[in-house]
Design a protein around this motif. Structure first.
Motif, PDB file in Angstrom:
ATOM      1  N   ASP A 253       3.532  14.195  -5.187  1.00 16.48           N
ATOM      2  CA  ASP A 253       4.092  14.254  -6.539  1.00 16.48           C
ATOM      3  C   ASP A 253       5.429  13.504  -6.585  1.00 16.48           C
ATOM      4  O   ASP A 253       5.864  12.939  -5.574  1.00 16.48           O
ATOM      5  CB  ASP A 253       4.251  15.716  -6.982  1.00 16.48           C
ATOM      6  N   ALA A 254       6.071  13.545  -7.740  1.00 18.69           N
ATOM      7  CA  ALA A 254       7.320  12.778  -7.929  1.00 18.69           C
ATOM      8  C   ALA A 254       8.411  13.219  -6.952  1.00 18.69           C
ATOM      9  O   ALA A 254       9.154  12.397  -6.413  1.00 18.69           O
ATOM     10  CB  ALA A 254       7.796  12.946  -9.366  1.00 18.69           C
ATOM     11  N   GLY A 263      11.914   1.875   1.450  1.00 21.98           N
ATOM     12  CA  GLY A 263      11.073   0.931   2.200  1.00 21.98           C
ATOM     13  C   GLY A 263       9.734   1.496   2.616  1.00 21.98           C
ATOM     14  O   GLY A 263       8.865   0.750   3.041  1.00 21.98           O
ATOM     15  N   SER A 264       9.545   2.804   2.535  1.00 19.62           N
ATOM     16  CA  SER A 264       8.221   3.282   2.941  1.00 19.62           C
ATOM     17  C   SER A 264       7.247   3.164   1.768  1.00 19.62           C
ATOM     18  O   SER A 264       7.620   3.281   0.607  1.00 19.62           O
ATOM     19  CB  SER A 264       8.283   4.698   3.506  1.00 19.62           C
ATOM     20  N   ILE A 265       6.007   2.893   2.092  1.00 13.96           N
ATOM     21  CA  ILE A 265       5.021   2.570   1.062  1.00 13.96           C
ATOM     22  C   ILE A 265       4.014   3.696   0.872  1.00 13.96           C
ATOM     23  O   ILE A 265       3.809   4.521   1.760  1.00 13.96           O
ATOM     24  CB  ILE A 265       4.282   1.244   1.363  1.00 13.96           C
ATOM     25  N   VAL A 266       3.400   3.703  -0.300  1.00 13.36           N
ATOM     26  CA  VAL A 266       2.375   4.687  -0.644  1.00 13.36           C
ATOM     27  C   VAL A 266       1.045   3.959  -0.802  1.00 13.36           C
ATOM     28  O   VAL A 266       0.939   3.007  -1.587  1.00 13.36           O
ATOM     29  CB  VAL A 266       2.734   5.407  -1.963  1.00 13.36           C
ATOM     30  N   MET A 267       0.048   4.395  -0.038  1.00 10.15           N
ATOM     31  CA  MET A 267      -1.253   3.715  -0.054  1.00 10.15           C
ATOM     32  C   MET A 267      -2.350   4.672  -0.528  1.00 10.15           C
ATOM     33  O   MET A 267      -2.241   5.883  -0.383  1.00 10.15           O
ATOM     34  CB  MET A 267      -1.600   3.220   1.358  1.00 10.15           C
ATOM     35  N   HIS A 268      -3.412   4.091  -1.047  1.00 11.01           N
ATOM     36  CA  HIS A 268      -4.616   4.872  -1.387  1.00 11.01           C
ATOM     37  C   HIS A 268      -5.778   3.885  -1.416  1.00 11.01           C
ATOM     38  O   HIS A 268      -5.650   2.815  -2.013  1.00 11.01           O
ATOM     39  CB  HIS A 268      -4.435   5.558  -2.754  1.00 11.01           C
ATOM     40  N   PRO A 269      -6.905   4.228  -0.758  1.00 10.78           N
ATOM     41  CA  PRO A 269      -8.017   3.263  -0.741  1.00 10.78           C
ATOM     42  C   PRO A 269      -8.738   3.156  -2.079  1.00 10.78           C
ATOM     43  O   PRO A 269      -9.504   2.206  -2.299  1.00 10.78           O
ATOM     44  CB  PRO A 269      -8.964   3.827   0.328  1.00 10.78           C
ATOM     45  N   GLY A 270      -8.498   4.120  -2.972  1.00 13.23           N
ATOM     46  CA  GLY A 270      -9.266   4.170  -4.211  1.00 13.23           C
ATOM     47  C   GLY A 270     -10.686   4.641  -3.925  1.00 13.23           C
ATOM     48  O   GLY A 270     -11.147   4.522  -2.802  1.00 13.23           O
ATOM     49  N   PRO A 271     -11.377   5.201  -4.879  1.00 12.70           N
ATOM     50  CA  PRO A 271     -10.885   5.573  -6.206  1.00 12.70           C
ATOM     51  C   PRO A 271      -9.961   6.792  -6.138  1.00 12.70           C
ATOM     52  O   PRO A 271     -10.194   7.685  -5.338  1.00 12.70           O
ATOM     53  CB  PRO A 271     -12.172   5.892  -6.967  1.00 12.70           C
ATOM     54  N   MET A 272      -8.912   6.805  -6.966  1.00 11.94           N
ATOM     55  CA  MET A 272      -7.924   7.890  -6.921  1.00 11.94           C
ATOM     56  C   MET A 272      -8.340   9.030  -7.846  1.00 11.94           C
ATOM     57  O   MET A 272      -8.850   8.787  -8.930  1.00 11.94           O
ATOM     58  CB  MET A 272      -6.561   7.378  -7.412  1.00 11.94           C
ATOM     59  N   ARG A 274      -6.293  10.937  -9.823  1.00 11.18           N
ATOM     60  CA  ARG A 274      -4.906  11.087 -10.295  1.00 11.18           C
ATOM     61  C   ARG A 274      -4.664  12.530 -10.680  1.00 11.18           C
ATOM     62  O   ARG A 274      -5.483  13.141 -11.353  1.00 11.18           O
ATOM     63  CB  ARG A 274      -4.671  10.193 -11.506  1.00 11.18           C
ATOM     64  N   GLY A 275      -3.530  13.067 -10.260  1.00 14.36           N
ATOM     65  CA  GLY A 275      -3.205  14.455 -10.575  1.00 14.36           C
ATOM     66  C   GLY A 275      -3.713  15.427  -9.530  1.00 14.36           C
ATOM     67  O   GLY A 275      -3.313  16.581  -9.516  1.00 14.36           O
ATOM     68  N   LEU A 276      -4.583  14.962  -8.628  1.00 13.55           N
ATOM     69  CA  LEU A 276      -5.041  15.847  -7.553  1.00 13.55           C
ATOM     70  C   LEU A 276      -4.305  15.477  -6.263  1.00 13.55           C
ATOM     71  O   LEU A 276      -3.286  16.062  -5.938  1.00 13.55           O
ATOM     72  CB  LEU A 276      -6.561  15.777  -7.409  1.00 13.55           C
ATOM     73  N   GLU A 277      -4.782  14.437  -5.561  1.00  9.36           N
ATOM     74  CA  GLU A 277      -4.068  14.084  -4.324  1.00  9.36           C
ATOM     75  C   GLU A 277      -2.856  13.186  -4.574  1.00  9.36           C
ATOM     76  O   GLU A 277      -1.989  13.057  -3.720  1.00  9.36           O
ATOM     77  CB  GLU A 277      -5.009  13.442  -3.294  1.00  9.36           C
ATOM     78  N   ILE A 278      -2.818  12.536  -5.714  1.00  9.07           N
ATOM     79  CA  ILE A 278      -1.704  11.633  -5.988  1.00  9.07           C
ATOM     80  C   ILE A 278      -1.338  11.736  -7.471  1.00  9.07           C
ATOM     81  O   ILE A 278      -2.223  11.779  -8.333  1.00  9.07           O
ATOM     82  CB  ILE A 278      -2.083  10.184  -5.578  1.00  9.07           C
ATOM     83  N   SER A 279      -0.035  11.809  -7.751  1.00  5.16           N
ATOM     84  CA  SER A 279       0.402  11.877  -9.149  1.00  5.16           C
ATOM     85  C   SER A 279       0.509  10.464  -9.708  1.00  5.16           C
ATOM     86  O   SER A 279       0.591   9.490  -8.956  1.00  5.16           O
ATOM     87  CB  SER A 279       1.763  12.567  -9.235  1.00  5.16           C
ATOM     88  N   ALA A 280       0.532  10.367 -11.021  1.00  3.15           N
ATOM     89  CA  ALA A 280       0.685   9.054 -11.648  1.00  3.15           C
ATOM     90  C   ALA A 280       2.005   8.407 -11.229  1.00  3.15           C
ATOM     91  O   ALA A 280       2.064   7.203 -10.981  1.00  3.15           O
ATOM     92  CB  ALA A 280       0.606   9.186 -13.163  1.00  3.15           C
ATOM     93  N   ASP A 281       3.070   9.214 -11.081  1.00  3.60           N
ATOM     94  CA  ASP A 281       4.366   8.651 -10.655  1.00  3.60           C
ATOM     95  C   ASP A 281       4.226   7.919  -9.326  1.00  3.60           C
ATOM     96  O   ASP A 281       4.778   6.839  -9.132  1.00  3.60           O
ATOM     97  CB  ASP A 281       5.405   9.763 -10.415  1.00  3.60           C
ATOM     98  N   ALA A 282       3.501   8.533  -8.406  1.00  2.00           N
ATOM     99  CA  ALA A 282       3.346   7.923  -7.079  1.00  2.00           C
ATOM    100  C   ALA A 282       2.414   6.719  -7.139  1.00  2.00           C
ATOM    101  O   ALA A 282       2.702   5.661  -6.576  1.00  2.00           O
ATOM    102  CB  ALA A 282       2.814   8.957  -6.092  1.00  2.00           C
ATOM    103  N   ALA A 283       1.298   6.879  -7.855  1.00  2.00           N
ATOM    104  CA  ALA A 283       0.300   5.799  -7.891  1.00  2.00           C
ATOM    105  C   ALA A 283       0.848   4.536  -8.543  1.00  2.00           C
ATOM    106  O   ALA A 283       0.492   3.422  -8.153  1.00  2.00           O
ATOM    107  CB  ALA A 283      -0.936   6.280  -8.652  1.00  2.00           C
ATOM    108  N   ASP A 284       1.728   4.709  -9.525  1.00  2.00           N
ATOM    109  CA  ASP A 284       2.216   3.560 -10.288  1.00  2.00           C
ATOM    110  C   ASP A 284       3.633   3.131  -9.886  1.00  2.00           C
ATOM    111  O   ASP A 284       4.220   2.272 -10.528  1.00  2.00           O
ATOM    112  CB  ASP A 284       2.191   3.889 -11.789  1.00  2.00           C
ATOM    113  N   SER A 285       4.170   3.733  -8.845  1.00  2.00           N
ATOM    114  CA  SER A 285       5.551   3.405  -8.455  1.00  2.00           C
ATOM    115  C   SER A 285       5.597   2.063  -7.725  1.00  2.00           C
ATOM    116  O   SER A 285       4.574   1.579  -7.234  1.00  2.00           O
ATOM    117  CB  SER A 285       6.106   4.500  -7.545  1.00  2.00           C
ATOM    118  N   PRO A 286       6.784   1.453  -7.646  1.00  2.00           N
ATOM    119  CA  PRO A 286       6.900   0.185  -6.910  1.00  2.00           C
ATOM    120  C   PRO A 286       6.551   0.329  -5.426  1.00  2.00           C
ATOM    121  O   PRO A 286       6.239  -0.655  -4.762  1.00  2.00           O
ATOM    122  CB  PRO A 286       8.388  -0.190  -7.069  1.00  2.00           C
ATOM    123  N   ARG A 287       6.606   1.554  -4.902  1.00  2.00           N
ATOM    124  CA  ARG A 287       6.210   1.763  -3.502  1.00  2.00           C
ATOM    125  C   ARG A 287       4.708   1.696  -3.316  1.00  2.00           C
ATOM    126  O   ARG A 287       4.226   1.571  -2.201  1.00  2.00           O
ATOM    127  CB  ARG A 287       6.580   3.177  -3.064  1.00  2.00           C
TER     128      ARG A 287
END
Ligand code: NCD
Length: 323
Positions: A253-254, A263-272, A274-287
């Protein structure tokens, strides 16, 4: 390279070779004309027995950008739903002259069976088999981590000294398995983070540390946090109390996003989810590297197809073709 079935049996030089050829392929993708003549006259068959959006499209784009002919075969609506066996399907493809078969299958080991059966002479690429492996996903993940860390200076480098946390549904994840083998092969340290019910029983044999607390894992300042999809379609029992409880304890979450070091990055192989394992803030952040992973996937799959189908050519051909 004859086949690409897993990352567990790759050696370091092979892995770096695929990543470096993918760098060459990526360079060609920023040009006005993105198509290379390299695989003209070759036929690549996408044989998908399980649903897929990005992986199938990615292989198709990769093959087409190398000028191969592509045949898409999905089990839905084919004779497979009438009970045709993998052997008969494979032999049909062989008769059609397939040079490479990209296979996704619900059964772990199906690509290996296809490659070693003698039914086909084509090279086989595993595009995900059951809960076993998904080697091109791990290669594109490693490529993405390396690219974010080293930019244009990536070629030849491994991931020594880097720390990657893989979070979530490890039990059902072929992405996690392929990444554990590849990332550690390349010198990275891996921490797995999950509820105890989603950790595989044989995990003690894996070259990874296991923690059950996401905040503890984040406090260790990983270079990359790889969030995994909760694979509800592979769950025949309750592995966690509620989705709300899961996302509270193991979701990115946020607040957790903000606790990650610069500098650390957030990855996800997709499909996400959203709201379960990853929040929109994290999925759409510059990281977030989610879309970079998709783009890099095409370059990595171009490299894999190139090495499988044009592999007998000399090392400089890729660079020459890229010119
Ligand atoms: C992964 C897969 O299919 O294993 N997705 C993908 O290839 N992009 C992960 C998943 O389905 O969660």
């Amino acid at each position: 390279m004859r086949h690409l079935l897993d990352t567990a049996s790759l050696d370091r030089a092979e892995a770096l070779r695929i990543l470096d050829v993918a760098e060459d392929m990526r360079d060609t993708q920023s040009r006005e004309v993105r198509k290379l003549p390299t695989l003209r006259g070759k036929t690549v068959v996408n044989l998908f027995f399980e649903d897929s959006t990005r992986t199938r499209i990615s292989f198709e784009a990769a093959a087409k950008r190398l000028s191969a002919d592509v045949i898409n075969f999905s089990a839905k609506g084919s004779s497979v739903s009438k009970g045709e066996s993998l052997q008969d399907t494979a032999q049909t493809l062989q008769a059609m002259g397939a040079d490479a078969v990209v296979i996704r299958h619900g059964a772990s080991g199906a690509p290996h069976t296809l490659a070693t059966s003698g039914w086909i002479t084509a090279g086989v690429i595993n595009a995900g088999d059951g809960t076993h492996e998904h080697p091109t996903q791990a290669l594109l993940d490693a490529f993405t981590i390396r690219k974010r860390a080293f930019g244009d200076d990536s070629r030849g480098r491994d991931l020594a000294g880097m720390h990657v946390a893989i979070v979530g549904d490890i039990l059902h994840s072929r992405v996690a398995r392929s990444n554990v083998w590849l990332l550690t092969l390349l010198g990275a340290r891996v921490t797995l983070v999950a509820p105890p019910t989603l950790v595989p029983q044989d995990v003690s044999a894996w070259p990874a540390r296991v923690v059950y607390d996401l905040d503890e894992a984040i406090a260790a300042a990983p270079d990359a946090v790889m969030m995994l999809r909760i694979q509800l379609e592979r769950m025949n029992a309750a592995y966690f109390p509620t989705e709300r409880e899961y996302s509270r304890r193991w979701g990115l979450d946020a607040e957790r996003l903000a606790a990650l070091p610069d500098g650390s990055i957030v990855m996800h192989p997709g499909p996400m989810n959203r709201g379960l394992e990853i929040s929109a803030d994290a999925a759409d952040s510059p990281r977030s590297t989610v879309l970079e992973q998709v783009a890099n996937g095409v370059s990595v799959r171009m490299a894999a197809l190139y090495l499988l189908l044009a592999g007998e050519r000399t090392d400089t051909n890729a660079e020459e073709d890229a010119r």
